[in-house]
Scaffold this motif. Sequence first.
Motif, PDB file in Angstrom:
ATOM      1  N   THR A  80       5.457  -4.712   1.016  1.00 46.94           N
ATOM      2  CA  THR A  80       5.942  -3.725   1.990  1.00 46.94           C
ATOM      3  C   THR A  80       5.000  -3.597   3.178  1.00 46.94           C
ATOM      4  OG1 THR A  80       4.852  -1.932   0.775  1.00 46.94           O
ATOM      5  CG2 THR A  80       7.157  -2.397   0.220  1.00 46.94           C
ATOM      6  N   ASN A  81       3.720  -3.522   2.912  1.00 48.65           N
ATOM      7  CA  ASN A  81       2.695  -3.423   3.955  1.00 48.65           C
ATOM      8  C   ASN A  81       1.337  -3.450   3.262  1.00 48.65           C
ATOM      9  OD1 ASN A  81       2.074  -0.613   3.089  1.00 48.65           O
ATOM     10  ND2 ASN A  81       4.045  -0.153   4.039  1.00 48.65           N
ATOM     11  N   ILE A  82       0.281  -3.581   4.024  1.00 49.44           N
ATOM     12  CA  ILE A  82      -1.065  -3.587   3.459  1.00 49.44           C
ATOM     13  C   ILE A  82      -1.966  -2.729   4.338  1.00 49.44           C
ATOM     14  CG2 ILE A  82      -3.032  -4.977   2.722  1.00 49.44           C
ATOM     15  CD1 ILE A  82      -1.166  -7.367   2.456  1.00 49.44           C
ATOM     16  N   GLY A  83      -2.438  -1.622   3.773  1.00 48.35           N
ATOM     17  CA  GLY A  83      -3.412  -0.780   4.465  1.00 48.35           C
ATOM     18  C   GLY A  83      -4.766  -0.940   3.805  1.00 48.35           C
ATOM     19  N   THR A  88       0.830  -1.203   0.000  1.00 44.27           N
ATOM     20  CA  THR A  88       0.000   0.000   0.000  1.00 44.27           C
ATOM     21  C   THR A  88       0.862   1.250   0.000  1.00 44.27           C
ATOM     22  OG1 THR A  88      -1.741  -1.174   1.192  1.00 44.27           O
ATOM     23  CG2 THR A  88      -1.832   1.226   1.227  1.00 44.27           C
ATOM     24  N   SER A  89       1.934   1.229   0.769  1.00 48.30           N
ATOM     25  CA  SER A  89       2.846   2.369   0.838  1.00 48.30           C
ATOM     26  C   SER A  89       4.283   1.872   0.760  1.00 48.30           C
ATOM     27  CB  SER A  89       2.651   3.146   2.145  1.00 48.30           C
ATOM     28  OG  SER A  89       1.341   3.652   2.238  1.00 48.30           O
ATOM     29  N   GLY A  90       5.146   2.702   0.212  1.00 50.92           N
ATOM     30  CA  GLY A  90       6.571   2.403   0.208  1.00 50.92           C
ATOM     31  C   GLY A  90       7.078   1.585  -0.955  1.00 50.92           C
ATOM     32  N   THR A 145      -2.298   4.382   5.808  1.00 54.16           N
ATOM     33  CA  THR A 145      -0.940   3.941   6.133  1.00 54.16           C
ATOM     34  C   THR A 145       0.062   5.078   5.956  1.00 54.16           C
ATOM     35  OG1 THR A 145      -1.506   1.723   5.342  1.00 54.16           O
ATOM     36  CG2 THR A 145       0.821   2.199   5.655  1.00 54.16           C
ATOM     37  N   SER A 146      -0.003   5.760   4.806  1.00 61.89           N
ATOM     38  CA  SER A 146       0.949   6.845   4.570  1.00 61.89           C
ATOM     39  C   SER A 146       0.617   8.077   5.409  1.00 61.89           C
ATOM     40  CB  SER A 146       0.986   7.212   3.081  1.00 61.89           C
ATOM     41  OG  SER A 146      -0.226   7.791   2.655  1.00 61.89           O
TER      42      SER A 146
END
Length: 410
Positions: free
Chosen positions: A132-135, A58-60, A287-288
């Motif tokens: 990287t991540n999950i929002g 989601t971010s990064g 997330t961001s």
Amino acid sequence: MLEPYSPLIIVTDSEYRQNKIPEDVIIIKVVSAEEAYWKFVNFYRYQFKIPIVAITGTSGKTTTKEMIKHILSFEKKVTATNLSNNSRTAFLQYLLSIEDDTEAAIIETPVGSPGDISKAGKYFKPTIGIITNIGAHHLNYCKTLEGYIEAKGEMVQVIEPNGTLIINSEDVNTSKIDMTNFRGRIIKVGKHMSCEFRASHIRYNLNGMQFTLHHNMKDYEIFVPGFGEHQVYNALTSIAAVYGMGVTIPMAANHLQSFQQLNKHLQLFEGINHSILIDDTWSLTTTSLKAALQVLNELGKDKKKVAVIGTITDLGSSGYKIHEQAGELIHDIGVDVLITIGEHASIMAEKVMNLGMDIPVYKFKNSTLVPQLLRDIVDNNTIILIKGDMYSKALHELATKLKKPSISSE
């Protein structure tokens, strides 16, 4: 007219009248053009026995992709997707950018809809996959957060046998992905003791983050340009990826120091009335937003902290709920002044006020009156965060109006 494209071959399953085709054009008649297309894709991909990294999150993801590319480019010929231009229509173009002298490829995969990562996998067959991540994002097509997590989880299925999956060990939604059938290697990055690439002693430094990296019973001091703990995770992930491609940690750390922070990613400028302005108008998710607010608070110690936040897009029917969650984030992390721009963004402001946060809150449908408001309330002891996404022209124009020449290295 066809000379720039010569030699030209047409592969078709349709009937062509030969007298309409120039003589120097070769026509190959096949039973199924789609089947022939995928045979070509598979044939071309397997001409190259090189590391291919696929990144989602989601971010990064763009920053991580650019970090990996930057580190590898000192020693290897690298091809990669261009910034965040990861459209599914460009898959073949990016695959064909891999040539005989290419030594590694880094691909940022889109997730606008379920199946996007699976389709990317059919083209690139990555040897290393990164989440990287999950929002919460793209819920207009994925419908629910669970559907979005499942779409991101397609990464597990597309990595080549005996490949590597790199994940953030502390990301709650990533932990919900079913990895029981994954037969490759899973590498965890983060702050937990179980992580193969672990960060500790994280601190803000001039123009970036300093931290200690622990790996295989050894410690390394790492500096990464760009502010925020999320930037440490981007660096950890990048180092883990290049380490698997033969780059030592000291070499990766050395190259990482010259990484150029991406445009509109928490960039610092001098703002109006000699304030500090943080331009973070590349992407907006919860997330961001959390990462940006944490940076605002850290850099804004002993200063008045003003957050100007736009609308979170691509949420479908979950828009109201996600904007309320954003309001909760603002309340929990804290700012001194909140300004929202856009009808849906006002939901954040309402949530902040309903939670009893005793700060000035301003809600605007557009950005027209915001510059004058800021001129009236900011001074040289103020730090302003402008937070929006790449589609928000109003936020971009506002950031441009408020900034003076950069005061940070880029």
